[in-house]
Design an enzyme around this catalytic site. Structure first.
Site, PDB file in Angstrom:
ATOM      1  N   ARG A 198      28.368 -11.633   3.096  1.00  0.00           N
ATOM      2  CA  ARG A 198      28.837 -11.120   1.794  1.00  0.00           C
ATOM      3  C   ARG A 198      27.662 -10.560   0.997  1.00  0.00           C
ATOM      4  O   ARG A 198      27.778  -9.506   0.373  1.00  0.00           O
ATOM      5  CB  ARG A 198      29.560 -12.222   1.013  1.00  0.00           C
ATOM      6  CG  ARG A 198      30.942 -12.539   1.588  1.00  0.00           C
ATOM      7  CD  ARG A 198      31.475 -13.870   1.120  1.00  0.00           C
ATOM      8  NE  ARG A 198      31.662 -13.946  -0.308  1.00  0.00           N
ATOM      9  CZ  ARG A 198      31.665 -15.087  -1.006  1.00  0.00           C
ATOM     10  NH1 ARG A 198      31.492 -16.241  -0.387  1.00  0.00           N
ATOM     11  NH2 ARG A 198      31.862 -15.064  -2.298  1.00  0.00           N
ATOM     12  N   ARG A 239      35.554 -22.954  -1.048  1.00  0.00           N
ATOM     13  CA  ARG A 239      36.079 -21.781  -0.349  1.00  0.00           C
ATOM     14  C   ARG A 239      35.483 -21.676   1.049  1.00  0.00           C
ATOM     15  O   ARG A 239      34.284 -21.887   1.226  1.00  0.00           O
ATOM     16  CB  ARG A 239      35.746 -20.516  -1.146  1.00  0.00           C
ATOM     17  CG  ARG A 239      36.778 -20.240  -2.202  1.00  0.00           C
ATOM     18  CD  ARG A 239      36.378 -19.167  -3.174  1.00  0.00           C
ATOM     19  NE  ARG A 239      35.795 -17.966  -2.601  1.00  0.00           N
ATOM     20  CZ  ARG A 239      35.380 -16.920  -3.330  1.00  0.00           C
ATOM     21  NH1 ARG A 239      35.537 -16.945  -4.654  1.00  0.00           N
ATOM     22  NH2 ARG A 239      34.853 -15.869  -2.768  1.00  0.00           N
ATOM     23  N   ARG A 269      34.823  -1.985  -4.703  1.00  0.00           N
ATOM     24  CA  ARG A 269      33.658  -2.493  -3.970  1.00  0.00           C
ATOM     25  C   ARG A 269      33.072  -1.454  -3.025  1.00  0.00           C
ATOM     26  O   ARG A 269      32.083  -1.729  -2.372  1.00  0.00           O
ATOM     27  CB  ARG A 269      34.117  -3.688  -3.125  1.00  0.00           C
ATOM     28  CG  ARG A 269      33.650  -5.026  -3.610  1.00  0.00           C
ATOM     29  CD  ARG A 269      34.291  -6.030  -2.669  1.00  0.00           C
ATOM     30  NE  ARG A 269      33.651  -7.288  -2.687  1.00  0.00           N
ATOM     31  CZ  ARG A 269      34.082  -8.329  -3.400  1.00  0.00           C
ATOM     32  NH1 ARG A 269      35.114  -8.215  -4.201  1.00  0.00           N
ATOM     33  NH2 ARG A 269      33.464  -9.474  -3.307  1.00  0.00           N
ATOM     34  N   ARG A 271      30.153 -24.466  -6.062  1.00  0.00           N
ATOM     35  CA  ARG A 271      31.430 -24.023  -6.646  1.00  0.00           C
ATOM     36  C   ARG A 271      32.580 -24.923  -6.190  1.00  0.00           C
ATOM     37  O   ARG A 271      32.721 -25.269  -5.029  1.00  0.00           O
ATOM     38  CB  ARG A 271      31.725 -22.586  -6.221  1.00  0.00           C
ATOM     39  CG  ARG A 271      33.131 -22.152  -6.606  1.00  0.00           C
ATOM     40  CD  ARG A 271      33.337 -20.674  -6.601  1.00  0.00           C
ATOM     41  NE  ARG A 271      32.851 -19.983  -5.441  1.00  0.00           N
ATOM     42  CZ  ARG A 271      32.586 -18.678  -5.427  1.00  0.00           C
ATOM     43  NH1 ARG A 271      32.760 -17.953  -6.504  1.00  0.00           N
ATOM     44  NH2 ARG A 271      32.150 -18.112  -4.327  1.00  0.00           N
ATOM     45  N   LYS A 282      31.302 -13.514 -12.362  1.00  0.00           N
ATOM     46  CA  LYS A 282      32.342 -12.568 -12.808  1.00  0.00           C
ATOM     47  C   LYS A 282      33.638 -13.306 -13.132  1.00  0.00           C
ATOM     48  O   LYS A 282      34.248 -13.117 -14.180  1.00  0.00           O
ATOM     49  CB  LYS A 282      32.622 -11.509 -11.717  1.00  0.00           C
ATOM     50  CG  LYS A 282      31.403 -10.780 -11.215  1.00  0.00           C
ATOM     51  CD  LYS A 282      31.733  -9.775 -10.128  1.00  0.00           C
ATOM     52  CE  LYS A 282      32.247 -10.344  -8.819  1.00  0.00           C
ATOM     53  NZ  LYS A 282      31.261 -11.135  -8.070  1.00  0.00           N
TER      54      LYS A 282
HETATM   55  P1  AP5 Z   1      32.034 -17.369 -10.116  1.00  0.00           P
HETATM   56  O1  AP5 Z   1      32.456 -17.066 -11.498  1.00  0.00           O
HETATM   57  O2  AP5 Z   1      33.031 -17.921  -9.155  1.00  0.00           O
HETATM   58  O3  AP5 Z   1      31.304 -16.075  -9.486  1.00  0.00           O
HETATM   59  P2  AP5 Z   1      31.928 -14.704  -8.970  1.00  0.00           P
HETATM   60  O4  AP5 Z   1      30.971 -13.615  -9.376  1.00  0.00           O
HETATM   61  O5  AP5 Z   1      33.343 -14.573  -9.412  1.00  0.00           O
HETATM   62  O6  AP5 Z   1      31.785 -14.959  -7.411  1.00  0.00           O
HETATM   63  P3  AP5 Z   1      32.736 -14.714  -6.150  1.00  0.00           P
HETATM   64  O7  AP5 Z   1      32.022 -15.398  -5.013  1.00  0.00           O
HETATM   65  O8  AP5 Z   1      34.148 -15.103  -6.410  1.00  0.00           O
HETATM   66  O9  AP5 Z   1      32.625 -13.184  -5.987  1.00  0.00           O
HETATM   67  P4  AP5 Z   1      32.912 -12.380  -4.735  1.00  0.00           P
HETATM   68  O10 AP5 Z   1      32.877 -11.019  -5.299  1.00  0.00           O
HETATM   69  O11 AP5 Z   1      32.029 -12.607  -3.582  1.00  0.00           O
HETATM   70  O12 AP5 Z   1      34.313 -12.963  -4.202  1.00  0.00           O
HETATM   71  P5  AP5 Z   1      35.770 -12.407  -4.309  1.00  0.00           P
HETATM   72  O13 AP5 Z   1      36.664 -13.554  -4.526  1.00  0.00           O
HETATM   73  O14 AP5 Z   1      35.830 -11.240  -5.226  1.00  0.00           O
HETATM   74  O15 AP5 Z   1      30.766 -18.351 -10.217  1.00  0.00           O
HETATM   75  C1  AP5 Z   1      30.167 -18.893  -9.044  1.00  0.00           C
HETATM   76  C2  AP5 Z   1      29.705 -20.327  -9.327  1.00  0.00           C
HETATM   77  O16 AP5 Z   1      28.649 -20.303 -10.284  1.00  0.00           O
HETATM   78  C3  AP5 Z   1      30.807 -21.216  -9.937  1.00  0.00           C
HETATM   79  O17 AP5 Z   1      30.618 -22.510  -9.431  1.00  0.00           O
HETATM   80  C4  AP5 Z   1      30.524 -21.174 -11.445  1.00  0.00           C
HETATM   81  O18 AP5 Z   1      30.963 -22.343 -12.115  1.00  0.00           O
HETATM   82  C5  AP5 Z   1      29.010 -21.035 -11.463  1.00  0.00           C
HETATM   83  N1  AP5 Z   1      28.526 -20.228 -12.587  1.00  0.00           N
HETATM   84  C6  AP5 Z   1      29.117 -19.121 -13.124  1.00  0.00           C
HETATM   85  N2  AP5 Z   1      28.362 -18.613 -14.115  1.00  0.00           N
HETATM   86  C7  AP5 Z   1      27.241 -19.414 -14.192  1.00  0.00           C
HETATM   87  C8  AP5 Z   1      26.081 -19.402 -15.025  1.00  0.00           C
HETATM   88  N3  AP5 Z   1      25.914 -18.473 -15.963  1.00  0.00           N
HETATM   89  N4  AP5 Z   1      25.153 -20.371 -14.822  1.00  0.00           N
HETATM   90  C9  AP5 Z   1      25.310 -21.317 -13.860  1.00  0.00           C
HETATM   91  N5  AP5 Z   1      26.404 -21.392 -13.041  1.00  0.00           N
HETATM   92  C10 AP5 Z   1      27.360 -20.443 -13.213  1.00  0.00           C
HETATM   93  O19 AP5 Z   1      36.003 -11.808  -2.853  1.00  0.00           O
HETATM   94  C11 AP5 Z   1      36.129 -12.628  -1.710  1.00  0.00           C
HETATM   95  C12 AP5 Z   1      36.369 -11.785  -0.467  1.00  0.00           C
HETATM   96  O20 AP5 Z   1      37.568 -11.014  -0.613  1.00  0.00           O
HETATM   97  C13 AP5 Z   1      35.291 -10.728  -0.163  1.00  0.00           C
HETATM   98  O21 AP5 Z   1      34.190 -11.274   0.530  1.00  0.00           O
HETATM   99  C14 AP5 Z   1      36.078  -9.737   0.676  1.00  0.00           C
HETATM  100  O22 AP5 Z   1      36.264 -10.217   1.977  1.00  0.00           O
HETATM  101  C15 AP5 Z   1      37.443  -9.723  -0.021  1.00  0.00           C
HETATM  102  N6  AP5 Z   1      37.555  -8.699  -1.082  1.00  0.00           N
HETATM  103  C16 AP5 Z   1      37.749  -8.931  -2.415  1.00  0.00           C
HETATM  104  N7  AP5 Z   1      37.798  -7.787  -3.093  1.00  0.00           N
HETATM  105  C17 AP5 Z   1      37.625  -6.797  -2.172  1.00  0.00           C
HETATM  106  C18 AP5 Z   1      37.554  -5.381  -2.266  1.00  0.00           C
HETATM  107  N8  AP5 Z   1      37.635  -4.748  -3.463  1.00  0.00           N
HETATM  108  N9  AP5 Z   1      37.353  -4.673  -1.128  1.00  0.00           N
HETATM  109  C19 AP5 Z   1      37.271  -5.289   0.081  1.00  0.00           C
HETATM  110  N10 AP5 Z   1      37.324  -6.632   0.232  1.00  0.00           N
HETATM  111  C20 AP5 Z   1      37.497  -7.380  -0.887  1.00  0.00           C
END
Ligand code: AP5
Length: 219
Positions: free
Chosen positions: A171, A160, A87, A126, A13
């Site tokens: 997660r 991270r 979420r 990552r 994403k």
């Molecule tokens: P990346 O683009 O970083 O993936 P992502 O989907 O953004 O993954 P996240 O882990 O950031 O999502 P998340 O939803 O768990 O975390 P968030 O920060 O929102 O890609 C991942 C890797 O793959 C990278 O190395 C990239 O280069 C590689 N890649 C990408 N595309 C690829 C492809 N096509 N092929 C191969 N490789 C590829 O949330 C973190 C924490 O915050 C949560 O756990 C929670 O505690 C809190 N939080 C955030 N939002 C909320 C909410 N709305 N409500 C409650 N808690 C929340």
């Protein structure tokens, strides 16, 4: 217009949102990034949520909704991507109210579909630029010049804390038990487009752009 990027941890994403920011100037709101900034700045909220994030738990709906309300106080943009929000169904319902106050609604949800087997390898590789937060992958998506961020030329990268095994497991569990139902909420409104996000980064970029072009948002 308002877009929601929906999918499990590591589905790409953030990577795709970064690309649209660079190419089209979209605004990118990553709620995970907003929370990590609070932790980094050691704000009262940051101190409060640190242990939750590091354990892979969701932050409370009330905190998330307050953060998202503030997003609209800052500035307006033509197109805004919400990455990682909503979420929970409660967040999705409250988001409708926040948007309607600003004469907006969710126009498109892009659902990033990837099998869980792919996700572990992605998250484990990552790397995030310490200076600007740009996301890379050691093998699949490295910086053009080894060890140097393509965007800010920073040379320090970090992993991270919540990508460590037990937090990551939690997660994934929460995605399956809590977050996946949000997709049904939006499917009922007919605004979900699913993308095969297990394909290469460049192919996924093309498919995301096609979904946006089908709505006349990009050409
Ligand atoms: P990346 O683009 O970083 O993936 P992502 O989907 O953004 O993954 P996240 O882990 O950031 O999502 P998340 O939803 O768990 O975390 P968030 O920060 O929102 O890609 C991942 C890797 O793959 C990278 O190395 C990239 O280069 C590689 N890649 C990408 N595309 C690829 C492809 N096509 N092929 C191969 N490789 C590829 O949330 C973190 C924490 O915050 C949560 O756990 C929670 O505690 C809190 N939080 C955030 N939002 C909320 C909410 N709305 N409500 C409650 N808690 C929340």
């Amino acid at each position: 217009m308002v877009f929601v990027f929906f999918g499990p941890p590591g589905s790409g994403k953030g990577t795709q949102a970064q690309y649209l920011v660079k190419k089209y100037g979209f605004r990118h709101i990553s709620t995970g990034q907003l929370l990590r900034q609070e932790i980094q700045n050691k704000t009262a909220l940051g101190l409060d949520i640190k242990s939750h994030i590091e354990a892979g738990e969701l932050v409370s709906d009330d905190v998330m909704l307050e953060l998202v309300k503030n997003v609209f106080k800052d500035k307006n943009s033509e197109h805004v991507i919400f990455d990682g929000f909503p979420r929970t169904v409660h967040q999705a319902i409250a988001f409708e109210d926040i948007l309607s106050v600003n004469n907006l609604r969710v126009d498109l949800v892009i659902n990033f579909e990837v099998s869980f087997d792919h996700l572990l390898e992605r998250v484990k590789g990552r790397l995030t630029c310490k200076t600007c937060g740009h996301v890379y992958h050691e093998i699949n998506n490295p910086p053009i010049k080894t060890g140097v961020c393509d965007f800010c030329h920073g040379v320090e990268f970090e992993k991270r804390n919540d990508d460590e095994d037990s937090a990551l497991k939690r997660r994934f569990e929460l995605y399956k038990t809590e977050t996946q139902t949000v997709k049904d909420f939006y499917s009922d409104r007919g605004i979900v487009v699913s993308i095969d996000a297990s394909l290469a980064v460049e192919t996924v970029k093309k498919n995301v752009e096609k979904a946006l072009a089908d709505l006349g948002i990009v050409s």
